[in-house]
Motif scaffolding. Structure first.
Motif, short mmCIF file in Angstrom:
data_model
loop_
_atom_site.label_atom_id
_atom_site.label_comp_id
_atom_site.label_asym_id
_atom_site.label_seq_id
_atom_site.Cartn_x
_atom_site.Cartn_y
_atom_site.Cartn_z
N ASP A 7 31.78 34.27 3.83
CA ASP A 7 32.82 35.27 4.02
C ASP A 7 32.89 36.22 2.84
OD1 ASP A 7 33.58 34.24 6.48
OD2 ASP A 7 35.17 32.98 5.64
N SER A 8 32.73 35.69 1.63
CA SER A 8 32.83 36.55 0.46
C SER A 8 31.67 37.53 0.39
CB SER A 8 32.92 35.73 -0.82
OG SER A 8 31.72 35.01 -1.04
N VAL A 9 30.48 37.14 0.88
CA VAL A 9 29.35 38.06 0.90
C VAL A 9 29.55 39.10 1.99
CG1 VAL A 9 26.88 38.21 1.44
CG2 VAL A 9 27.70 36.43 -0.08
N ASN A 10 30.23 38.75 3.07
CA ASN A 10 30.36 39.64 4.22
C ASN A 10 31.57 40.56 4.17
OD1 ASN A 10 28.05 38.90 5.64
ND2 ASN A 10 29.04 37.08 6.45
N SER A 11 32.32 40.57 3.09
CA SER A 11 33.49 41.44 3.04
C SER A 11 33.55 42.17 1.71
CB SER A 11 34.76 40.60 3.23
OG SER A 11 34.89 39.68 2.17
N GLY A 12 34.27 43.28 1.71
CA GLY A 12 34.47 44.02 0.48
C GLY A 12 33.85 45.41 0.52
N SER A 13 34.01 46.11 -0.59
CA SER A 13 33.48 47.46 -0.73
C SER A 13 31.96 47.40 -0.86
CB SER A 13 34.07 48.12 -1.97
OG SER A 13 33.56 47.49 -3.13
N LYS A 14 31.31 48.57 -0.78
CA LYS A 14 29.85 48.61 -0.94
C LYS A 14 29.43 48.01 -2.28
CE LYS A 14 28.43 52.42 2.04
NZ LYS A 14 27.69 53.68 2.09
N GLU A 15 30.16 48.32 -3.33
CA GLU A 15 29.80 47.79 -4.66
C GLU A 15 29.95 46.28 -4.71
OE1 GLU A 15 28.15 48.72 -7.39
OE2 GLU A 15 27.77 50.49 -6.17
N VAL A 16 31.00 45.75 -4.09
CA VAL A 16 31.21 44.30 -4.06
C VAL A 16 30.10 43.63 -3.26
CG1 VAL A 16 32.75 42.48 -3.22
CG2 VAL A 16 33.70 44.43 -4.45
N ILE A 17 29.79 44.18 -2.07
CA ILE A 17 28.72 43.62 -1.25
C ILE A 17 27.39 43.70 -1.99
CG2 ILE A 17 27.38 43.92 0.88
CD1 ILE A 17 30.01 44.88 2.21
N ARG A 18 27.11 44.86 -2.59
CA ARG A 18 25.86 45.06 -3.34
C ARG A 18 25.71 43.99 -4.42
NH1 ARG A 18 26.20 50.52 -4.59
NH2 ARG A 18 24.81 51.13 -2.91
N LYS A 19 26.78 43.77 -5.18
CA LYS A 19 26.74 42.79 -6.28
C LYS A 19 26.51 41.37 -5.76
CE LYS A 19 29.44 41.25 -10.25
NZ LYS A 19 30.69 41.41 -11.00
N ARG A 20 27.23 41.02 -4.69
CA ARG A 20 27.13 39.65 -4.15
C ARG A 20 25.76 39.37 -3.53
NH1 ARG A 20 33.18 39.73 -1.68
NH2 ARG A 20 34.25 39.16 -3.61
N ILE A 21 25.24 40.31 -2.76
CA ILE A 21 23.93 40.11 -2.13
C ILE A 21 22.84 40.06 -3.20
CG2 ILE A 21 22.19 41.11 -0.60
CD1 ILE A 21 24.47 39.92 0.97
#
Length: 190
Positions: free
Chosen positions: A5-19
């Protein structure tokens, strides 16, 4: 919230960082195995089989290993072009072996030659950090592919991604160009 869930949600920057973090944690064997599956799935697509021109990027770090498909394209008699950055733009230059590359912008291998061609048809691999099932894409933030594809609309675009790079939803901008196809180790999204 679980890790998926944490990888699949958030702003582009948050997703970019997590992936990026998940991708960077992959070990060499996992990357190699997944890349082989993606390459095999891609090379079976009619869009690949029928393409004479292949515009490929040279993978870096734990990205899907594009060397596998580049070598397959050469073996299949296709013309292989890779990007070279010029300021805010990029052009594609044909290569026939890896000896024609040197470290360039962002530490990415680029052609030594400046003899670029206008490629009007073929298959282009689009890099990216994350994608969704609507084929929206989070790139690396430079907009190089969006600008190039705005000038070369005849290319069929395919993103090569690991399954964990597919997220629930990505908000897109009017200038974002979506890949026509996304190929992962377990599915083709088109």
């Amino acid at each position: 919230m679980n890790s998926e869930d944490s990888v699949n949600s958030g702003s582009k920057e948050v997703i970019r960082k997590r992936i990026k973090a998940v991708r960077n944690d992959m070990d060499r064997d996992d990357r190699a195995q997944r890349s082989k599956l993606i390459c095999r799935r891609l090379s079976a697509l009619p869009e690949y089989v029928n393409a004479i021109n292949i515009c490929a990027y040279i993978s870096k770090g734990n990205e899907v290993d594009t060397r596998l498909i580049v070598e397959r394209a050469w073996a299949d008699g296709k013309h292989v072009y890779v990007p070279k950055v010029y300021g805010q733009d990029m052009e594609f230059i044909e290569i026939t072996d890896y000896g024609e590359l040197a470290s360039g912008n962002f530490g990415i291998l680029e052609p030594v030659s400046d003899d670029f061609e206008e490629i009007e048809d073929g298959l282009m691999f689009m890099p990216g950090i994350a994608f969704d099932h609507s084929r929206n894409r989070i790139g690396f933030g430079g907009g190089y592919y969006d600008r190039y594809l705005a000038r070369h609309a005849g290319l069929v675009t395919v993103a090569l991604a690991y399954e964990f790079q597919i997220v629930d939803k990505i908000d897109s901008e009017p200038t974002d160009i979506r890949p026509h196809i996304i190929v992962t180790e377990s599915e083709v999204i088109s």
